[in-house]
Motif scaffolding. Sequence first.
Motif, mmCIF file in Angstrom:
data_model
loop_
_atom_site.group_PDB
_atom_site.id
_atom_site.type_symbol
_atom_site.label_atom_id
_atom_site.label_comp_id
_atom_site.label_asym_id
_atom_site.label_seq_id
_atom_site.Cartn_x
_atom_site.Cartn_y
_atom_site.Cartn_z
ATOM 1 N N ASP A 8 -1.663 9.136 -3.137
ATOM 2 C CA ASP A 8 -2.765 8.725 -3.996
ATOM 3 C C ASP A 8 -2.224 8.290 -5.350
ATOM 4 O OD1 ASP A 8 -4.348 9.539 -1.903
ATOM 5 O OD2 ASP A 8 -5.077 11.345 -2.883
ATOM 6 N N ALA A 9 -2.886 7.317 -5.938
ATOM 7 C CA ALA A 9 -2.537 6.852 -7.279
ATOM 8 C C ALA A 9 -3.686 7.216 -8.211
ATOM 9 C CB ALA A 9 -2.305 5.355 -7.267
ATOM 10 N N GLU A 10 -3.517 6.959 -9.479
ATOM 11 C CA GLU A 10 -4.539 7.333 -10.462
ATOM 12 C C GLU A 10 -5.880 6.646 -10.199
ATOM 13 O OE1 GLU A 10 -5.175 6.815 -15.198
ATOM 14 O OE2 GLU A 10 -3.204 7.535 -14.531
ATOM 15 N N ASN A 11 -5.846 5.417 -9.700
ATOM 16 C CA ASN A 11 -7.090 4.664 -9.535
ATOM 17 C C ASN A 11 -7.417 4.317 -8.086
ATOM 18 O OD1 ASN A 11 -5.057 2.871 -9.111
ATOM 19 N ND2 ASN A 11 -5.902 1.259 -10.404
ATOM 20 N N ARG A 12 -6.646 4.832 -7.117
ATOM 21 C CA ARG A 12 -6.892 4.478 -5.719
ATOM 22 C C ARG A 12 -6.283 5.539 -4.798
ATOM 23 N NH1 ARG A 12 -8.420 -0.008 -2.827
ATOM 24 N NH2 ARG A 12 -7.276 -0.462 -0.920
ATOM 25 N N TYR A 13 -7.022 5.849 -3.731
ATOM 26 C CA TYR A 13 -6.490 6.756 -2.731
ATOM 27 C C TYR A 13 -5.385 6.057 -1.959
ATOM 28 C CZ TYR A 13 -10.396 9.904 -3.529
ATOM 29 O OH TYR A 13 -11.285 10.773 -4.100
ATOM 30 N N GLY A 21 -2.740 5.456 1.411
ATOM 31 C CA GLY A 21 -2.991 5.135 2.811
ATOM 32 C C GLY A 21 -3.301 6.348 3.675
ATOM 33 N N VAL A 22 -2.613 7.451 3.442
ATOM 34 C CA VAL A 22 -2.838 8.651 4.255
ATOM 35 C C VAL A 22 -4.230 9.215 3.978
ATOM 36 C CG1 VAL A 22 -2.062 11.014 4.701
ATOM 37 C CG2 VAL A 22 -0.382 9.187 4.415
ATOM 38 N N MET A 42 0.852 -1.174 0.000
ATOM 39 C CA MET A 42 0.000 0.000 0.000
ATOM 40 C C MET A 42 0.897 1.235 0.000
ATOM 41 S SD MET A 42 -2.694 1.480 2.847
ATOM 42 C CE MET A 42 -2.089 0.505 4.151
ATOM 43 N N THR A 43 0.609 2.138 -0.887
ATOM 44 C CA THR A 43 1.377 3.378 -0.999
ATOM 45 C C THR A 43 0.723 4.474 -0.171
ATOM 46 O OG1 THR A 43 2.229 5.020 -2.530
ATOM 47 C CG2 THR A 43 0.159 3.977 -3.131
#
Length: 174
Positions: A5-10, A12-13, A1-2
């Motif tokens: 935010d990524a292009e398709n998913r929020y 962890g923060v 888990m990053t």
Amino acid sequence: MTLMDAENRYGGVSRALHWLMAALLLLMLASEVWFEALEDSLSEHSLMAWHQSLGLALFGLMVFRGLWRWLNRSRLSPPEHWATMAKLGHFALYALMILMPLSGLATAVGEGDTVTFFGWTVFASGPEVEWLEDSGEDVHETLANLLWLMIGLHVAAALAHQYLLKDRELKRMA
């Protein structure tokens, strides 16, 4: 888990902030109920101190969330056809979450009460300013009702995305 935010998913923060703030916000909005449930075991002063502390914590989280959102501004965007509604809805939620603690602070200062944050004095008690207390209280109550409405619309939109549009929007925040 990053964390970002990524292009398709929020990230962890963003997800942690969203769900922590949602839980605290619902607790705060329901505080009238828990005030009544705890009134025999805690004084009104103690209950208000908790209410103020949680409200100030939420305000701090809101400021941090705004900064975090700014850092991630180009990473995640709503689907094109919903972009305007999503932006307006989020703007309204953010505005209400900023104005709520400010109106609560105005009420407390108007009452002449000490404002504390988990035992630390943020504003010392002072003279009562009736117009500020009355105005702050009226605004605080109105904003609370608007916030309940916006939360309901937010949840309805999330459920519509998940089950009617089937665009898996909820998965981005889960």
